[in-house]
Scaffold this active site. Sequence first.
Site, PDB file in Angstrom:
ATOM      1  N   CYS A   1      13.559  -3.492   2.195  1.00 33.51           N
ATOM      2  CA  CYS A   1      12.647  -4.966   0.727  1.00 33.51           C
ATOM      3  C   CYS A   1      13.941  -4.666  -1.016  1.00 33.51           C
ATOM      4  CB  CYS A   1      11.329  -4.887   0.740  1.00 33.51           C
ATOM      5  SG  CYS A   1      10.916  -5.531  -0.530  1.00 33.51           S
TER       6      CYS A   1
ATOM      7  N   GLY B   1      -1.509   0.863  -5.026  1.00 33.27           N
ATOM      8  CA  GLY B   1      -2.821   0.378  -4.711  1.00 33.27           C
ATOM      9  C   GLY B   1      -3.345   0.657  -4.899  1.00 33.27           C
TER      10      GLY B   1
ATOM     11  N   ASN C   1       1.503   0.260   5.865  1.00 31.53           N
ATOM     12  CA  ASN C   1       2.026  -0.628   5.111  1.00 31.53           C
ATOM     13  C   ASN C   1       2.209  -1.232   5.498  1.00 31.53           C
ATOM     14  OD1 ASN C   1       4.366   0.629   2.175  1.00 31.53           O
ATOM     15  ND2 ASN C   1       3.174  -0.634   2.287  1.00 31.53           N
ATOM     16  N   GLY C   2       1.636  -2.685   5.063  1.00 32.99           N
ATOM     17  CA  GLY C   2       3.264  -3.965   5.116  1.00 32.99           C
ATOM     18  C   GLY C   2       2.386  -4.849   5.926  1.00 32.99           C
TER      19      GLY C   2
ATOM     20  N   CYS D   1       0.638  -1.333   0.011  1.00 34.43           N
ATOM     21  CA  CYS D   1       0.242  -0.094   0.210  1.00 34.43           C
ATOM     22  C   CYS D   1       0.967   1.263   0.278  1.00 34.43           C
ATOM     23  CB  CYS D   1      -0.717   0.117   1.420  1.00 34.43           C
ATOM     24  SG  CYS D   1      -2.259  -1.530   1.291  1.00 34.43           S
TER      25      CYS D   1
ATOM     26  N   ASP E   1      11.846  -7.491 -19.028  1.00 32.03           N
ATOM     27  CA  ASP E   1      11.044  -7.214 -17.681  1.00 32.03           C
ATOM     28  C   ASP E   1      11.539  -7.121 -16.304  1.00 32.03           C
ATOM     29  OD1 ASP E   1       8.668  -6.073 -17.044  1.00 32.03           O
ATOM     30  OD2 ASP E   1       7.258  -7.747 -16.922  1.00 32.03           O
ATOM     31  N   ASP E   2      11.249  -6.927 -15.521  1.00 36.07           N
ATOM     32  CA  ASP E   2      12.010  -6.505 -14.142  1.00 36.07           C
ATOM     33  C   ASP E   2      11.455  -7.505 -13.225  1.00 36.07           C
ATOM     34  OD1 ASP E   2       9.253  -5.454 -14.201  1.00 36.07           O
ATOM     35  OD2 ASP E   2       9.200  -6.465 -12.191  1.00 36.07           O
TER      36      ASP E   2
ATOM     37  N   SER F   1       7.527  -1.037 -15.896  1.00 40.19           N
ATOM     38  CA  SER F   1       8.684  -1.390 -14.588  1.00 40.19           C
ATOM     39  C   SER F   1      10.023  -2.166 -15.490  1.00 40.19           C
ATOM     40  CB  SER F   1       7.986  -2.294 -13.579  1.00 40.19           C
ATOM     41  OG  SER F   1       7.200  -1.499 -13.051  1.00 40.19           O
TER      42      SER F   1
ATOM     43  N   TYR G   1      11.219  -3.480  -8.352  1.00 42.30           N
ATOM     44  CA  TYR G   1       9.513  -3.601  -8.790  1.00 42.30           C
ATOM     45  C   TYR G   1       8.649  -2.504  -8.497  1.00 42.30           C
ATOM     46  CZ  TYR G   1       4.280  -4.587  -9.611  1.00 42.30           C
ATOM     47  OH  TYR G   1       2.658  -4.320  -9.975  1.00 42.30           O
TER      48      TYR G   1
ATOM     49  N   CYS H   1       6.133 -14.232  -0.059  1.00 44.43           N
ATOM     50  CA  CYS H   1       5.824 -12.886   0.201  1.00 44.43           C
ATOM     51  C   CYS H   1       6.267 -12.851   2.262  1.00 44.43           C
ATOM     52  CB  CYS H   1       6.323 -11.321  -0.233  1.00 44.43           C
ATOM     53  SG  CYS H   1       6.747  -9.882   1.034  1.00 44.43           S
TER      54      CYS H   1
HETATM   55  O1  LIG Z   1       5.362 -12.118 -13.810  1.00 45.98           O
HETATM   56  P1  LIG Z   1       3.937 -11.700 -13.345  1.00 45.98           P
HETATM   57  O2  LIG Z   1       2.996 -12.470 -12.259  1.00 45.98           O
HETATM   58  O3  LIG Z   1       3.644 -11.643 -14.678  1.00 45.98           O
HETATM   59  O4  LIG Z   1       4.494 -10.444 -12.947  1.00 45.98           O
HETATM   60  C1  LIG Z   1       5.733  -9.785 -13.166  1.00 45.98           C
HETATM   61  C2  LIG Z   1       5.008  -8.685 -14.083  1.00 45.98           C
HETATM   62  O5  LIG Z   1       3.328  -8.288 -13.194  1.00 45.98           O
HETATM   63  C3  LIG Z   1       4.535  -6.460 -12.979  1.00 45.98           C
HETATM   64  O6  LIG Z   1       3.651  -5.884 -13.813  1.00 45.98           O
HETATM   65  P2  LIG Z   1       2.682  -4.896 -13.339  1.00 45.98           P
HETATM   66  O7  LIG Z   1       1.875  -4.647 -15.164  1.00 45.98           O
HETATM   67  O8  LIG Z   1       1.921  -5.535 -12.749  1.00 45.98           O
HETATM   68  O9  LIG Z   1       2.833  -3.022 -13.922  1.00 45.98           O
HETATM   69  P3  LIG Z   1       3.831  -2.333 -14.388  1.00 45.98           P
HETATM   70  O10 LIG Z   1       3.108  -2.177 -15.826  1.00 45.98           O
HETATM   71  O11 LIG Z   1       4.386  -1.145 -13.213  1.00 45.98           O
HETATM   72  O12 LIG Z   1       5.203  -3.116 -14.899  1.00 45.98           O
HETATM   73  C4  LIG Z   1       6.005  -6.654 -13.264  1.00 45.98           C
HETATM   74  O13 LIG Z   1       6.467  -5.562 -13.658  1.00 45.98           O
HETATM   75  C5  LIG Z   1       5.631  -7.759 -14.356  1.00 45.98           C
HETATM   76  O14 LIG Z   1       5.757  -7.288 -15.404  1.00 45.98           O
HETATM   77  N1  LIG Z   2       0.116  -4.459   1.396  1.00 38.33           N
HETATM   78  C1  LIG Z   2      -0.159  -3.764   2.723  1.00 38.33           C
HETATM   79  O1  LIG Z   2       0.952  -2.560   2.282  1.00 38.33           O
HETATM   80  C2  LIG Z   2      -1.231  -4.082   3.255  1.00 38.33           C
HETATM   81  C3  LIG Z   2      -1.446  -3.243   4.296  1.00 38.33           C
HETATM   82  C4  LIG Z   2      -2.889  -4.550   4.945  1.00 38.33           C
HETATM   83  N2  LIG Z   2      -2.294  -5.390   5.327  1.00 38.33           N
HETATM   84  C5  LIG Z   2      -3.764  -4.459   4.487  1.00 38.33           C
HETATM   85  O2  LIG Z   2      -3.876  -5.781   3.935  1.00 38.33           O
HETATM   86  O3  LIG Z   2      -4.673  -3.821   3.948  1.00 38.33           O
HETATM   87 MG   LIG Z   3       5.624  -5.326 -15.487  1.00 35.92          MG
END
Ligand SMILES: O=P(O)(O)OC[C@H]1O[C@H](OP(=O)(O)OP(=O)(O)O)[C@H](O)[C@@H]1O
Ligand SMILES: NC(=O)CC[C@H](N)C(=O)O
Ligand SMILES: [Mg+2]
Length: 468
Positions: A238, A28, A102-103, A2, A350-351, A288, A244, A387
Amino acid sequence: MCAIVGIYGNDNAARLASIALFAMQHRGQEATGISSSCDGKIHTIKNRGLVSEVYTEDALKVLVGNMAIGHNRYSTAGGDSILDAQPVFAKYKLGEISIVHNGNLINKDEVRQDLIDKGAIFQTGMDTENLIHLIAKNTKDRLRDRIKEALQRTIGAYCFIVQSRSKQFVIRDKYGIRPLSLGKLKSGGYIVASETCAFDLVDAEFIRDVNPGEMLIFSEDFEEPESIQLFEPEFRPCAFEYVYFARPDSVIDGKSVYRARENMGKALALNDKNDGIKYDMVVPVPDSGVPAALGYAAESGIPFEYGIIRNHYIGRTFIEPTQEMRDLKVKMKLSPMRSLIAGKSLLVIDDSIVRGTTSKRIVKILKEAGAKEVHFRVASPEIKFPCYYGIDTPHKEELISNNMNKEEVCSYIEADSLEYLSVEDLVNAIGNDRNYALETLSFENVIGLSIGTRTDCVTDEILDYLVD
Ligand SMILES: O=P(O)(O)OC[C@H]1O[C@H](OP(=O)(O)OP(=O)(O)O)[C@H](O)[C@@H]1O
Ligand SMILES: NC(=O)CC[C@H](N)C(=O)O
Ligand SMILES: [Mg+2]
């Protein structure tokens, strides 16, 4: 993952909070909310949906006062109903209180059960609500002391902002897992936000990051925020924020997200240097993957081309709560640049590959659009473990690299080759001067031998709460 924001000492607090949340929409997309405080009363507006949809002029009129806290939600605990939107608000012995978080709290179930056994009635499914109950049940006279004691029972990753009728309390966990920065607003007062990209939009000057284990208190009693070191820091931010989550224009704990991603791409290029394959162009998977692809192109001298076009009206797909939505949105979001890529050998970057949704789709559409070869590069290591600290991958079965090795993933996504960044290259790309939270990459090692090493973000206490 978040986004949270706190504005203190500015008559436009709620509006500024909404602008900061707009800048942090990428953290989020499920729900958003703001609580403001005025004349001893807290006002809250929250709803499912995006910042641009929820904060109408009418909504902002309700949010009066010179302090406000806000939240964009990406759920890690509880559901995605309106009830589980934040801030979480309550009335208790000392007055009114509202909290954003957040967390992810890893001992949430145990604490919740204990509270329920003692008669607590929960309104939400969120771990965040535990804190409000722990504060309410505490018998100390001052809110700050109640918060301190509540945190003694709170294990996991957290950045909290607690707002009372007249004060704000900002807390970052002792590991500093999630980012949190402090800034000064040019129009008066302070801002605390998950990412510094929010500061630019509200015209704030960065002061410093909130320290791991620190509590900041904003009140009328002091011109500057009071700082109390609640816990001895064990800094371990993290790494996935750099890979990402964060926006590239943010600086987290002194390190530029953009530069880190660019370095990740450079490291991938160095690893490919003698592979003997001729690539016609470097193609990023937007958004990303872009900085890493720029880094790869700069290091290798291979031209960078936008071979995949992104529809800007679709947000992030990874943070959608269901696989159905993720599949649909990846499809709607990314399209091939046929005229550029037909007949070409592509080095696609990709990232990350998490569930494999994006990479599989990308290779398919590029090949269907006529690409001769698609070589996939990933600017992070294989993600094999869940995670526990706020990225919504709680079950390892969902992670493609938990189920398949590199060769199997390569053939599953139908790429011509696949390479990941090593853990060492990742750490060097961000900066090899501190520990990082990397449990999604090296959890097995951590359990076995290397607790206390650089790749350790799994603390002794987390071992008691493993879900898998
Ligand atoms: O293997 P997957 O489960 O598909 O997850 C990885 C992908 O998801 C994210 O993109 P996203 O579309 O969420 O955001 P972005 O536009 O910031 O790249 C990330 O950048 C990868 O492209
Ligand atoms: N991604 C987050 O930081 C989530 C915060 C909180 N654990 C929720 O589920 O709303
Ligand atoms: Mg992406």
